[in-house]
Design a protein around this motif. Structure first.
Motif, short mmCIF file in Angstrom:
data_model
loop_
_atom_site.label_atom_id
_atom_site.label_comp_id
_atom_site.label_asym_id
_atom_site.label_seq_id
_atom_site.Cartn_x
_atom_site.Cartn_y
_atom_site.Cartn_z
N THR A 50 0.83 -1.20 0.00
CA THR A 50 0.00 0.00 0.00
C THR A 50 0.86 1.26 0.00
O THR A 50 0.58 2.23 -0.70
CB THR A 50 -0.92 0.01 1.24
N ARG A 51 1.94 1.21 0.76
CA ARG A 51 2.85 2.36 0.81
C ARG A 51 3.42 2.63 -0.58
O ARG A 51 3.54 3.78 -1.01
CB ARG A 51 3.97 2.05 1.79
N ASN A 52 3.73 1.53 -1.25
CA ASN A 52 4.24 1.61 -2.60
C ASN A 52 3.22 2.28 -3.53
O ASN A 52 3.54 3.19 -4.31
CB ASN A 52 4.51 0.18 -3.07
N LEU A 53 1.99 1.82 -3.40
CA LEU A 53 0.90 2.36 -4.20
C LEU A 53 0.71 3.84 -3.91
O LEU A 53 0.57 4.67 -4.83
CB LEU A 53 -0.38 1.58 -3.89
N ILE A 81 2.90 6.14 -5.64
CA ILE A 81 2.64 6.33 -7.07
C ILE A 81 1.42 7.22 -7.29
O ILE A 81 1.47 8.21 -8.02
CB ILE A 81 2.41 4.97 -7.77
N ILE A 82 0.32 6.88 -6.62
CA ILE A 82 -0.91 7.61 -6.93
C ILE A 82 -1.24 8.67 -5.88
O ILE A 82 -2.20 9.41 -6.03
CB ILE A 82 -2.10 6.62 -7.06
N GLY A 83 -0.45 8.74 -4.80
CA GLY A 83 -0.73 9.72 -3.75
C GLY A 83 -1.64 9.13 -2.70
O GLY A 83 -2.59 8.41 -3.01
N ARG A 98 -1.72 -4.83 -11.71
CA ARG A 98 -0.76 -3.97 -12.42
C ARG A 98 -1.42 -2.63 -12.76
O ARG A 98 -0.81 -1.57 -12.61
CB ARG A 98 -0.27 -4.64 -13.70
N ILE A 99 -2.66 -2.70 -13.17
CA ILE A 99 -3.38 -1.45 -13.49
C ILE A 99 -3.53 -0.59 -12.24
O ILE A 99 -3.24 0.61 -12.26
CB ILE A 99 -4.77 -1.77 -14.08
N VAL A 100 -3.92 -1.23 -11.15
CA VAL A 100 -4.07 -0.49 -9.89
C VAL A 100 -2.77 0.21 -9.53
O VAL A 100 -2.75 1.37 -9.12
CB VAL A 100 -4.51 -1.44 -8.76
N GLY A 130 -4.17 3.51 -9.78
CA GLY A 130 -5.01 3.52 -8.59
C GLY A 130 -6.26 2.69 -8.76
O GLY A 130 -6.68 2.40 -9.87
N PRO A 131 -6.87 2.31 -7.63
CA PRO A 131 -8.00 1.38 -7.66
C PRO A 131 -9.27 1.99 -8.27
O PRO A 131 -10.14 1.26 -8.73
CB PRO A 131 -8.22 1.05 -6.17
N GLU A 132 -9.33 3.32 -8.31
CA GLU A 132 -10.54 3.97 -8.83
C GLU A 132 -10.81 3.60 -10.29
O GLU A 132 -11.94 3.66 -10.76
CB GLU A 132 -10.43 5.50 -8.71
#
Ligand SMILES: Nc1ncnc2c1ncn2[C@@H]1O[C@H](COP(=O)(O)OP(=O)(O)OP(=O)(O)O)[C@@H](O)[C@H]1O
Ligand SMILES: [Mg+2]
Lengths: 459, 599
Positions: A383-386, A389-391, B476-478, B482-484
């Motif tokens: 999640t931290r990684n995510l 990337i996306i904020g 990979r897409i997420v 992002g999940p949205e």
């Protein structure tokens, strides 16, 4: 004495000396080499035929000339003299005193290359050792007789962690402390002094045997040093019934010395120039830990090694991991965030933990709590990684909870004081503090009874 | 057979490789060297000198010491008394060595592998009579070796002819003659309850057969996703700590095999102690008898001499073939074949042979192939069926599967259980990667599953794998946007894949219930998880928010089913299934109503 002396040296290269026409010399024999100044060097026979013997010279062959060199074959393997007097003493890699006190006098001398323990003679290690360090006790427990290395890298506080373990290690509900065998290979003066002062200030010095080889001492001595240390440890454990904790630092210097000698001998290299037998050679050392049937004592081994370029796939940490019963991995990232001890739990592992924890050993919830923390932290790191990337703002409420967990875990569970000695009870309670930030149904690695008993929301 | 003993002397010692002068010695012959009488084996002849590899440490051995040739190649003793025991890499009995010689293994000591005094109750075969022709591999009679294993005493492979005499029922020790056979040359052989066989020579059989049924290991990811047939070859590669040994121990515990041979080849002493300690207390799920009653251990731990490590694998496979020849399904586990390959490399390096890749000799690939080729399902000499299933752990340096041992092995085997560091780090056990792993035997296994468990097996298996693949894609897409970015249906795929991972794939070897899962339970769990997914997918079509589904309390329960119900509690599992489905029905009717109202 059956020692034989020769003046027939025929070649000298690096750490290797050949001597011609020397019949019936034993393989592995100890050798004294006298140079033209009359100084004695040490060596060992590593190949023997009647027409030529190959000797590995510990101090190297620099400044030897072939004409005036005398070679004396002692007709004995490399040995160490043993008596209870070794406690409190400091030796070099050949077992000679380096504390300016007289050598050990004893009838008991043992070859340092012991025969392998018969697996049928071993008992399975299962007594939990409390080190007071949460990441070890809670998540990668150490048991008596285990070999559990610390994988570190230059500039990380592995020595401080090793010293903390030595200071705090004990069985819960039992105040008897370990006897310590300390083996230092290629260490700096600062590091050697750090340990000496540590042992002195915690009052254990009289219970420690030190074997020290400094960075500027002959590298070949690093090859005999851990074997000296383990022969001493076996004596303390299996002759004198003590529980022995062996700390060895830095095994990387050991392996580098082995590579140096192997290259000089012309051995076929496997990876990164290290000889193919590095695995077996390290195993000979590490497998000397353990518990033996009908013996009271034990040998617990905590080797420290630095991963060259922080690379865990480098042959030294890699082969070590294949031999030892787990590893504690330190992380530069955590260290840079000011977290001590910077234990990165994901690649860390204790393989003997499963049989030494839980009901009747630590606490019934321990195995599941450990598993649950691992699973949550793995997810939290993703999640931290995510988030990077996306904020973080883009994350769902559920994901944000993981993010908060990662921070809390590192700052409250991983992080602790150098003198903070947490009981296993405290460690597990702290774990539940963190787990309780999740609703019970998010915790699927702990069971429903444990949740009812320990989860803060349920209580 | 008395043979004149050959005598000679040591010329040179170079670690485990010793040059000897021993006139008349044969390549491959066993030798004893030095005043201690260390055991070794001749590996090459050059003029009047020979090179021998020595199974024990050569410390303090010197040139000029005596050498003796034993007149035979490295061989094992095959007979009752093997099962339940622990032997070293050259079949020395370790328990006995411990009693005789203490904690450490002394040099030059070599007690006989099998107990000569013990009496075995021999029951001769009824269909045999004197003067009958008898073929090699024929069953002379049986001996109850352990509670579980009936040892079938067979005519050794190199002997056949006419049966002159067969001993009556009674108690015999290993040295007593139980049958006499006259071969075609007229020589009379006195057969005993045991015989010897050279380990590097495969034992003969009539013909090879295709595998027909899967080896059931009780491990869901293995049996359901990457099945292995009896008589097949399998590799378990993985970096250190990923779980190779646990996988092998689990197979040794729970596989539906008759005999299990576990070879600890260059690995930890404590792992063998673990087997020795735990197996006698565990019950074979099929017979209810102690597991040790069908298990045999070969141990060359990492600190034992390297040369005996090379031999240990052959000792193990020869014993496996011997029980196969008795008509049994044998599983041999080798942990780790990489250590065996390294032993080859070390010896070849000392011999100055030209290395080809990473120091390994050119013959690595062919040796590996020849070894694995000894696995298989066969028709035995006496027209029975037997099999050897071979499962080898591989320990690639740095976890890199492109290294020589892993890549050569991969070309030989049919089933590949690839362990991943990422999964192990997240404590997803068994850390078997469902993308890298494969089984070439799914089709044959499917026939068995369809016949014995459920006709839906192959479809459900494929559905689960497809969902996992979809999950990887969507993740990979997420990670990019992002999940949205995902639709509700896509998010439900992620949830479904998580349920498959947690509820089916993950299986703790340490949990007393989950450690073994019968094929029925395996299929029920898989079918349950997929049914829940399908139900949810239908609800999403109806407009139910993913959030609401993901938070259903029944999902947390579903993840725990594997540990809540053991293999015999299929009724409880069915009851839970009904409960879960009714929860979905409830939501369904709620939304269906709402749909009608708005319509
Ligand atoms: N199915 C499982 N259930 C529970 N724990 C497991 C499982 N598989 C692996 N583990 C854990 O992982 C640890 C390491 O596994 P294992 O000893 O089998 O690794 P390995 O691949 O054999 O490593 P090495 O190559 O160093 O021998 C085990 O001690 C155990 O704690
Ligand atoms: Mg292993």
């Amino acid at each position: 004495m059956s020692a034989k002396e020769y003046r027939t040296a025929s070649s000298a290269r690096g750490g290797l000396l050949t001597v011609a026409d020397v019949p019936n010399i034993a393989f592995g024999d100890r050798v004294h080499i006298r140079d033209q100044q009359g100084n004695t060097r040490n060596g060992q026979v590593i190949r023997s035929a009647n027409d030529e013997v190959l000797i590995q010279v510990f101090e190297g062959t620099a400044e030897l000339d072939l004409e005036s060199t005398w070679v004396r074959f002692l007709d004995e393997p490399v040995e160490i003299a043993l008596s209870p007097e070794i406690l409190g003493r400091i030796f070099n890699g050949l077992g000679e005193p380096r504390d300016f006190r007289p050598p050990i006098v004893s009838n008991l001398r043992r070859s340092i290359s012991a025969a392998a323990f018969n697996p049928a003679a071993r008992t399975y290690p299962r007594e939990f050792i409390q080190t007071g360090v949460s990441t070890i006790d809670g998540l990668n427990s150490l048991v008596r007789g285990q070999k559990l290395p610390i994988f570190s890298a230059s500039g990380l506080p592995h020595n401080r962690l090793a010293a903390q373990i030595v200071r705090q290690a004990k069985l819960p509900d039992d105040d008897s402390r370990f006897s310590v065998v300390f083996a230092a290979m290629g260490v700096s003066y600062a590091d050697a002094r750090f340990f000496e002062e540590e042992f002195a200030s915690s009052g254990v010095l009289g219970n420690v045997v030190m074997f020290v080889n400094m960075a500027d001492d002959p590298p070949v001595e690093r090859l005999t040093l851990p074997r000296m240390a383990l022969t001493a440890a076996e004596y303390l454990a299996f002759d004198l019934d003590r529980h022995v904790l062996v700390v060895m630092t830095d095994m990387t210097h050991y392996a580098e010395a082995l590579r140096e000698v192997a290259t000089a001998k012309g051995d076929v290299p496997a990876r990164k120039g290290y000889p193919g037998y590095l695995y077996s050679d390290l195993a000979e050392i590490y497998e000397r830990s353990g518990r033996i049937k009908d013996r009271h004592g034990s040998i617990t081994l905590v080797p420290v090694l630095s991963m060259p370029s922080d690379d865990i796939t480098h042959p030294i940490p890699d082969l070590t991991g294949y031999i030892t019963e787990g590893q504690i991995v330190l992380s530069r990232e955590l260290h840079n965030q000011g977290i001590y001890p910077p234990v990165h739990i994901s690649p860390s592992l204790s393989r003997l933990m499963k049989d030494g924890i839980g009901k009747d050993f630590t606490r019934e919830d321990h195995p599941h709590v450990s598993n649950q923390l691992y699973a949550l932290y793995a997810r939290a790191l993703e999640t931290r990684n995510l988030a990077s990337i996306i904020g973080a703002d883009e994350l769902s409420a559920r994901d944000r909870r993981y993010l908060e967990f990662a921070d809390a875990f590192e700052q409250r569970f991983v992080q602790q004081g150098e003198d903070e000695d947490r009981s296993i009870e405290e460690t597990l309670n702290l774990a539940w503090d963190l787990l309780s930030s999740f609703p019970p149904q998010a915790l699927t690695r702990v069971n429903e009874t444990e949740i009812a008993k320990y989860h803060r929301q349920s209580a | 057979m008395t043979q004149e003993q050959k005598k000679g002397t040591i010329q040179e010692i170079n670690g485990p490789i010793v040059t000897i002068r021993l006139p008349g010695v044969q390549n491959g012959e066993q030798v004893r060297i030095g005043s201690l009488g260390l055991y070794g084996e001749v590996i090459s002849l050059e003029g009047d000198e020979a090179l021998a590899q020595i199974y024990e440490s050569t410390e303090m051995v010197r040139p000029g010491e005596p050498v003796e040739g034993l007149g035979h190649p490295l061989s094992v003793e095959l007979g009752p008394g093997l099962i339940g025991g622990i032997f070293d890499g050259v079949q020395r009995p370790l328990e006995e060595m411990f009693l005789k010689a203490g904690d450490q293994i002394p040099r030059g000591l070599s007690p006989l592998p099998l107990d000569r005094e013990k009496l075995w109750h021999f029951q001769p075969s009824e269909n045999l009579e004197p003067n009958m022709p008898i073929i090699n591999g024929a069953r002379l009679g049986v001996v109850q070796e352990t509670e579980t294993v009936e040892h079938r005493v067979i005519v050794p492979p190199d002997i056949e002819g006419e049966l002159i005499e067969l001993a009556p029922e009674g108690d015999y020790n290993l040295e007593e003659t139980i049958a006499q056979v006259r071969d075609r040359q007229g020589r009379v052989h006195h057969l005993k309850l045991f015989h010897r066989w050279p380990v590097r020579k495969p034992r003969p059989y009539q013909s090879r057969d295709n595998g027909i049924e899967p080896l059931i290991t009780g491990q869901r990811i293995l049996d359901t996703f990457f099945p292995l047939l009896k008589g097949s070859k399998c590799a378990v590669p993985g970096p250190f700590g990923a779980g190779k040994t646990v996988v092998q121990h689990q197979v040794a515990r729970w596989a539906n095999a008759d005999i299990v041979i576990y070879v600890g080849c260059g690995e930890r002493g404590n792992e063998l102690v673990d087997v020795l300690d735990s197996f006698p207390k565990l019950k074979d799920p099929y017979t209810g008898r102690p597991l040790m009653d069908r298990t045999l251990l070969i141990a060359n731990t990492s600190n034992m001499p390297v040369v005996a490590r090379e031999a240990s694998i052959y000792v193990g496979i020869t014993i496996a073939e011997y029980y196969r020849d008795q008509g049994y399904d044998v599983v041999m586990l080798a942990d780790s074949t990489s250590r065996w390959a390294e032993a080859l490399r070390e010896v070849s390096g000392r011999l100055g042979q030209m290395p080809v890749e990473e120091g390994y000799p050119a013959y690595l690939a062919s040796r590996l192939a020849a070894f694995y080729e000894r696995a298989g399902r066969v028709e035995t000499m006496d027209c029975g069926k037997g099999s050897v299933t071979l499962i080898g752990a591989v320990s690639p340096p740095g976890g890199d599967f492109s290294e020589p041992v892993t890549s050569h092995t991969k070309e030989i085997i049919q089933t590949f259980w690839a362990l991943s560091k990422e999964l192990a780090d997240a404590r997803h056990y068994p850390a078997i990667d469902w993308v890298d792993s494969f089984s070439a035997d799914v089709g044959t296994a499917a026939e068995w599953w369809h016949e014995n468990i459920d006709r839906g097996w192959e479809k459900r298996r494929a559905q689960a794998l497809a969902m996992l693949a979809r999950d990887a894609e969507l993740s990979r897409i997420v990670n990019l946007v992002g999940p949205e970015a995902l639709s509700s249906a896509q998010r439900w795929v992620l949830e479904g894949a998580a349920l498959v991972k947690d509820g089916v794939l993950q299986q703790s070897a340490l949990d007393p219930v989950d450690t073994f899962s019968s094929p029925e339970k395996q299929f029920m769990l898989l079918d349950l998880v997929l049914t829940v997914y399908d139900e949810g997918a239908a609800l999403i079509e109806l407009g139910v928010p993913v959030q609401e589904l993901s938070e259903m309390p029944v999902l947390a329960r579903l993840r725990r089913c594997k540990e809540l119900y053991d293999s015999s509690q299929t009724d409880q599992l069915k009851a839970f299934r009904d409960e879960a489905l009714s929860d979905f029905k409830a939501i369904h009717s709620e939304y269906a109503q709402r749909g009608e109202q708005t319509a």
